[in-house]
Design a protein around this motif. Structure first.
Motif, PDB file in Angstrom:
ATOM      1  N   SER A  99       3.489   5.466  -6.735  1.00  0.00           N
ATOM      2  CA  SER A  99       2.842   4.190  -7.023  1.00  0.00           C
ATOM      3  C   SER A  99       3.795   3.024  -6.799  1.00  0.00           C
ATOM      4  N   ASN A 126      -2.612   0.946  -4.585  1.00  0.00           N
ATOM      5  CA  ASN A 126      -1.266   0.974  -5.172  1.00  0.00           C
ATOM      6  C   ASN A 126      -0.770   2.362  -5.537  1.00  0.00           C
ATOM      7  N   THR A 183      -5.385  -3.634  -6.021  1.00  0.00           N
ATOM      8  CA  THR A 183      -4.879  -2.529  -6.838  1.00  0.00           C
ATOM      9  C   THR A 183      -5.389  -1.171  -6.380  1.00  0.00           C
ATOM     10  N   GLN A 235       0.829  -1.204   0.000  1.00  0.00           N
ATOM     11  CA  GLN A 235       0.000   0.000   0.000  1.00  0.00           C
ATOM     12  C   GLN A 235       0.865   1.256   0.000  1.00  0.00           C
ATOM     13  N   SER A 288       1.251  -3.162  -9.637  1.00  0.00           N
ATOM     14  CA  SER A 288      -0.060  -3.768  -9.416  1.00  0.00           C
ATOM     15  C   SER A 288       0.087  -5.086  -8.663  1.00  0.00           C
ATOM     16  N   ASP A 289      -0.813  -5.325  -7.688  1.00  0.00           N
ATOM     17  CA  ASP A 289      -0.750  -6.552  -6.907  1.00  0.00           C
ATOM     18  C   ASP A 289      -2.176  -7.044  -6.631  1.00  0.00           C
TER      19      ASP A 289
END
Length: 556
Positions: A297, A307, A304, A215, A300-301
């Motif tokens: 940023s 992010n 999202t 995060q 992406s994980d």
């Protein structure tokens, strides 16, 4: 208008995600400094029965939970509990996953809960507390979150004994018509709910199933940066590993667009599960006046929605502050009838002369006809400068006002000072003069931006409660100059004279012209003035005089 009374030396912590990362306890909605005694059971006889149904969006919950997460506990965050005696009542909680993008349940409680699942059916106790506290219930039927929004409903009934006070719940009113509630002072509940924007800030507990969730929680940057210093400032990001396992080699990218462009990527070598760190980027030195969009940023994980964070920055000539400059200030902050100082951390990048402060005045009607002034304190809270006293008038509400110190103060570069507003004691209840704006999607405020003190100073107390960004900026002296000349400087009446402005990028003459050169035909001796603005927005004035002689009369 959200009004918050600040109390010197009192710190209220904010809850984002707690209990380590094997287990999560999060708040959704996050809250925006609102509070209410009427949207959840308050322990007063007026809440003998109380019902509510509210909408929590995908963005608010999905920033923390992956689809399939089992929610096992639910509760509330309170500004204060009741006094005298704790109050217990029967309490039922209903939950429902939804694809709705807003509250669509209507005003009938019976209709609203018909398709919902009973997740808890037991008792709840409204606690005794003079300050912040919470209520957390273990759900009798754990609830599986599917990834969208969630409807929350509850039904309370108590036979007392009741408190003479009312518990006050932390709320969020950022979404209009986000839920409904009702209450009665008799044992028979009613069905019709009153719809409003106010929702309690709910607590949600679950086992963390995310194996890859990083995060970006918040960005620390100047909201107003003085280009005149021509010195880079550092932008920081608060990054958290919300996974249930440690992660390594996490790239964190800063991208600046708008008036200025800049980019930098830093890599976090390793970050433990639940761990947090501040990422510091290379210095950024914007030299074009205007608004920058600052983005931080991570790749992406699994979740999202968390992010990226975005922050707005204004490049000024010589004003410096942490607050992004908003169009309006929706929040008022102050001491009500009490007195004190609210100040912002100030570190000049180079040795510079501070002229005074620029303070945002809230749009709270109670602010008008009261007086405030500005102060500058050293790092220990000792007052080293103060300004004129300003009597606030109606037209000043929701504006920035300039305050001039009695004498300019030279600040040493790299040294911490504090600059802000001093509010004398008064008799107006609900007087919150300092304008503030919400932190938006930020999960928390950067630490130690703001402090409080008493009017005489002598110490500072860090104010890490998230009350938003305060409208406080320092005003520094700059050395930009504009010159003006006239050719010829002595002229006959009505003859053409060329005026020329020098040293700036744009010009504004008192004749109405906006070019660097102006042709005038004066008929009497006159002084012309011009305001020059350079490329970074610094303004300076110049004047030039033309002497006009009378045209001689020829007599034959």
């Amino acid at each position: 208008m959200k009004k918050i009374t600040l109390i010197v030396l009192v710190f209220l912590s904010s809850l984002g995600a707690a209990f380590g990362q094997a287990n999560l306890l999060i708040k959704a909605p996050a809250g925006n400094n609102a509070n209410s005694t009427s949207r959840a059971p308050n322990g007063n006889i007026a809440h003998t029965t109380m019902r509510g149904c509210f909408y929590v969006s995908q963005t608010e919950l999905g920033s923390y939970f992956v689809p399939g997460t089992t929610i096992s506990s639910f509760g509330f965050s309170l500004v204060a509990g009741v006094t005298g005696t704790a109050v217990t009542g029967n309490f039922t909680v209903y939950l429902q996953n939804t694809s709705d993008a807003s509250y669509l349940k209507g005003t009938s409680f019976t209709t609203a809960i018909a398709p919902m699942t009973t997740a808890y059916n037991s008792t709840m106790t409204v606690p005794i507390s003079a300050g912040t506290t919470s209520v957390l219930l273990t759900l009798s039927t754990p609830f599986t979150y599917t990834g969208g929004g969630v409807y929350v409903a509850y039904d309370w009934a108590s036979s007392g004994p009741f408190s003479t006070s009312s518990a006050n719940y932390v709320c969020d009113n950022s979404i209009s018509s986000s839920g409904g509630a009702n209450a009665t002072n008799v044992a028979t509940p009613i069905d019709n709910m009153s719809i409003s924007a106010f929702r309690p800030v709910f607590l949600w507990g679950a086992v963390n199933t995310a194996t890859n969730d990083v995060q970006v929680n918040t960005i620390e940057s100047l909201g107003s940066v003085p280009a005149f210093f021509n010195t880079g400032h550092q932008i920081k990001a608060y990054v958290k590993n919300s996974s249930n396992t440690s992660l390594s080699n996490i790239p964190v990218t800063l991208t600046v667009g708008g008036a200025n462009s800049f980019a930098d990527t830093q890599t976090i070598t390793t970050l433990a599960s639940g761990g947090t760190t501040f990422v510091t980027f290379l210095p950024f030195n914007p030299q074009i006046n205007g608004v920058n969009s600052i983005s931080v940023s991570v790749p992406s994980d699994q979740i999202t929605l968390n992010n990226q964070k975005i922050f707005s920055q204004t490049v000024t000539c010589s004003d410096q502050g942490f607050n992004p400059r908003p169009g309006v200030y929706p929040i008022g902050v102050g001491y009500s009838t009490s007195s004190g100082i609210i100040a912002s951390r100030l570190v000049a990048p180079v040795t510079a002369t501070c002229l005074g402060a620029k303070i945002g005045i809230s749009n709270d009607a109670a602010t008008a006809n009261n007086s405030i002034y500005s102060v500058l304190m050293d790092g220990s809270g000792n007052i080293i400068a103060s300004s004129n006293t300003l009597l606030i008038t109606g037209p000043m509400l929701n504006t920035q006002q300039n305050f001039n110190f009695t004498a300019p103060v030279i600040l040493t570069g790299g040294v911490t000072y504090y600059i802000g507003l001093a509010q004398p004691a008064n008799t107006v209840t609900g007087y919150f003069p300092l304008a503030a704006t919400s932190t938006g999607s930020f999960a928390s405020m950067p630490p130690n931006l703001y402090v409080t003190s008493i009017l005489s100073g002598g110490f500072v107390s860090f104010l890490n409660q998230n009350l938003g960004y305060f409208g406080i900026e320092a005003r520094f002296a700059h050395t930009a100059t504009t010159a003006a000349s006239a050719s010829p400087s002595v002229s006959c009446s009505g003859s053409p004279v060329n005026l020329t402005g020098l040293g700036a990028s744009t010009y504004s003459w008192n004749t109405g012209a906006i070019t660097s050169t102006v042709l005038v035909t004066p008929t009497t001796s006159v002084t012309y003035s011009v305001v020059g603005t350079n490329s970074i927005g610094c303004r300076s004035n110049a004047v030039v005089s033309v002497s006009v002689i009378s045209t001689p009369t020829v007599i034959a």
